[in-house]
Design an enzyme around this catalytic site. Sequence first.
Site, PDB file in Angstrom:
ATOM      1  N   GLU A   1      96.512 -77.202 -24.360  1.00  0.00           N
ATOM      2  CA  GLU A   1      95.911 -77.094 -25.603  1.00  0.00           C
ATOM      3  C   GLU A   1      95.235 -75.650 -25.868  1.00  0.00           C
ATOM      4  O   GLU A   1      95.424 -75.352 -27.050  1.00  0.00           O
ATOM      5  CB  GLU A   1      94.752 -78.254 -25.645  1.00  0.00           C
ATOM      6  CG  GLU A   1      95.204 -79.488 -25.773  1.00  0.00           C
ATOM      7  CD  GLU A   1      94.129 -80.650 -25.965  1.00  0.00           C
ATOM      8  OE1 GLU A   1      94.074 -81.402 -26.894  1.00  0.00           O
ATOM      9  OE2 GLU A   1      93.170 -80.512 -25.153  1.00  0.00           O
TER      10      GLU A   1
ATOM     11  N   ASP B   1      93.194 -77.759 -20.592  1.00  0.00           N
ATOM     12  CA  ASP B   1      92.975 -76.301 -20.590  1.00  0.00           C
ATOM     13  C   ASP B   1      94.323 -75.409 -20.579  1.00  0.00           C
ATOM     14  O   ASP B   1      94.390 -74.254 -21.007  1.00  0.00           O
ATOM     15  CB  ASP B   1      92.051 -75.747 -19.746  1.00  0.00           C
ATOM     16  CG  ASP B   1      90.757 -76.158 -19.814  1.00  0.00           C
ATOM     17  OD1 ASP B   1      90.166 -76.361 -21.012  1.00  0.00           O
ATOM     18  OD2 ASP B   1      89.790 -76.258 -18.817  1.00  0.00           O
TER      19      ASP B   1
ATOM     20  N   TYR C   1      83.956 -72.759 -19.137  1.00  0.00           N
ATOM     21  CA  TYR C   1      84.285 -72.579 -17.703  1.00  0.00           C
ATOM     22  C   TYR C   1      84.944 -71.519 -17.370  1.00  0.00           C
ATOM     23  O   TYR C   1      85.922 -70.957 -18.069  1.00  0.00           O
ATOM     24  CB  TYR C   1      85.010 -73.868 -17.247  1.00  0.00           C
ATOM     25  CG  TYR C   1      83.983 -75.044 -16.738  1.00  0.00           C
ATOM     26  CD1 TYR C   1      83.278 -75.016 -15.554  1.00  0.00           C
ATOM     27  CD2 TYR C   1      83.642 -76.138 -17.506  1.00  0.00           C
ATOM     28  CE1 TYR C   1      82.530 -75.752 -14.836  1.00  0.00           C
ATOM     29  CE2 TYR C   1      82.862 -77.029 -17.095  1.00  0.00           C
ATOM     30  CZ  TYR C   1      82.334 -76.866 -15.709  1.00  0.00           C
ATOM     31  OH  TYR C   1      81.443 -77.881 -15.439  1.00  0.00           O
TER      32      TYR C   1
END
Length: 652
Positions: free
Chosen positions: A316, A313, A398
């Site tokens: 990337e 997270d 998320y």
Amino acid sequence: MAISFIACLNGAPVLIKAKIMNINIKHPLEALTIEEINSAVEIFKADKNTDKNSAYSHITLIEPDKDFIKSYKDGDEFSRLVKIVGVDSQSKGFEADINLSEKKIISLKALSSDAQPTYHTSEVFSAIMLVLENKDYQEALKKRGITNLDLVHIDPWPGGGIIHKDLKEGHRALKAISFLKENPTDNAYAKPVQGLIAHIDLTDMKVLEIEDHGVIDMPKANARYDADGQDKLRDEPKEISITQPQGPGYKVNSNKISWEGWDVRVSIDPIGGIILQNLCFDERPILFRAGMSDMVVPYGTSDPMHSWKAVFDGTEYGFGALANSLTLGCDCLGEIHYFDSHQLSFDGSVNTIENAICLHEEDYGIQWKHTNTIGEGSSEVRRSRRLVISSFSTVGNYDYGIFWYLYLDGTIQLEMKLTGIVGVSAFDASIHKTSQDMRITQELVSPIHQHLFNVRLDWFLDGGNNQLLETEVEPMPMDSSNPYGTQFQAISRHLSTENDAKRNTSAEKSRVWKILNPEKKNSIGSSSAYKILPGNTPVLLSNSDSVVGQRASFAKHNLWATPFHKEEIYGAGMHTVMHSGQGGLDDITSKNRDISNCDLVTWYTFGVTHVPRPEDWPVMPVEYCGFHLIPVGFFDQNPTINLPPSCKTNKD
């Protein structure tokens, strides 16, 4: 509001003035302004060696050498250097170092095709459109009774790690899974389109394959989580009013924060989110820089919809670039100060995230207490409070909160708050395993997975070189000197090389790690130190030789340590899109360098192994993980012993 860094070095806060493009920069480590980002892009575009159609991943300030920051004085001259990272029209990655003061590119480097920069927004939206326009994809949807593409939600995921067989070497890729909404405002994750995975070549801008594992019945139940989507809302809880009639206890100057002996500057790194720089207590340096280096979310299921997932997270997608604009009364409560953050968008424009960082104080219960039961039974009690520096980032399904806490007694805490929507599949008894795919509704399962964070701690404890010790508590043998077998002892050993420092937690041994300054002694003759006190501490459960194990090597150990090197910032490597692990902590520590007494950096991995439950649906209640940094001999006694009492009688 511009956000910058350094608070104090060598015991004193200082300012430097620089006039660059008519911008008054007061310190060489202030965060980039809108004007500076625009100027950097103009300089980059004007250079004849650059690709006019480049897309940008992010921009960062190139920090001056550490020795310069240690010794700088008010009025010293300095240049502002920045690094622009992006991809050209052929999807070739690049890094451009730009001198803003001299308005020129000083270095332009092509990146390896197998270790590429962060995905940019344009690639994500292009992938979505390529999938929706693909005839094979549309036919696969029709088999499932889906014809209205306006109600289809596409979720792009990184294409590295387990790479599609037809992807050309050096090409950038994404994979995409799908969901069906009942209406445009519906929770897109309630109805997964099971069995359908799109593979997208971003370089050739085409869909390589629509992978179809067969039609599974679509879930029928919705999963609205907004207030309007609930049958009935409970009665509103009684109001809690947090007021500070005399104003907050902290002071803010630019992004320098001063509070109860603490000095620190805060910023948003586009990759890692909140960073703290040159954290000091009573003008004594502790940390030069602290922030998340990366995180990985590996999935542990054999379900083909998830088995290939292991997203970074940070490197990337850009954890900091995806920071939320925080809202008073919702994200933050009390007497609040906000900091904005300026980020570089893919097209060269500036994206200003307003209220990206929230600052406030919290009461935190009892700081210390003792009641004298002999005599008059007098009692002394002092209340604790903490300073909260927080942000939230949304990465796909998320949401993650980064919360740094500073306490009155010198304790530092990092807490990650995990919430959002868990990954799901439509339940299929022929595919799903009860030990890997947890039923969260009658129709849905959510796979077992991990969230593993790595935090880089660049130490400058009491302004000098530092050492790393490991302390364990062990039982003593039962003998004549320990006749009852009740004795145990704390044993410390010096970790002197990078290999020595590859360590995991051990609860049964009460294992902790201590960072000390051997040249700084306290009143009893021991070294000034801080210890890392572990909290939630899983390590990577995927095989260390697996693709995930190689790409996310930082997650194999809870602790790593290295001598400071300014290019070693991210635990999985500077560029992880399509990479195989190069540049990660396995590579960084491969020479087994000496750390016995050096400019020390520790890397700490912690997180959550998430075994989903029904209570995690439709939105996951916050789950917490993190660690503490606690002074050990940094002070000569309890530093809060002089707190004034605040007790009131019932009549007050």
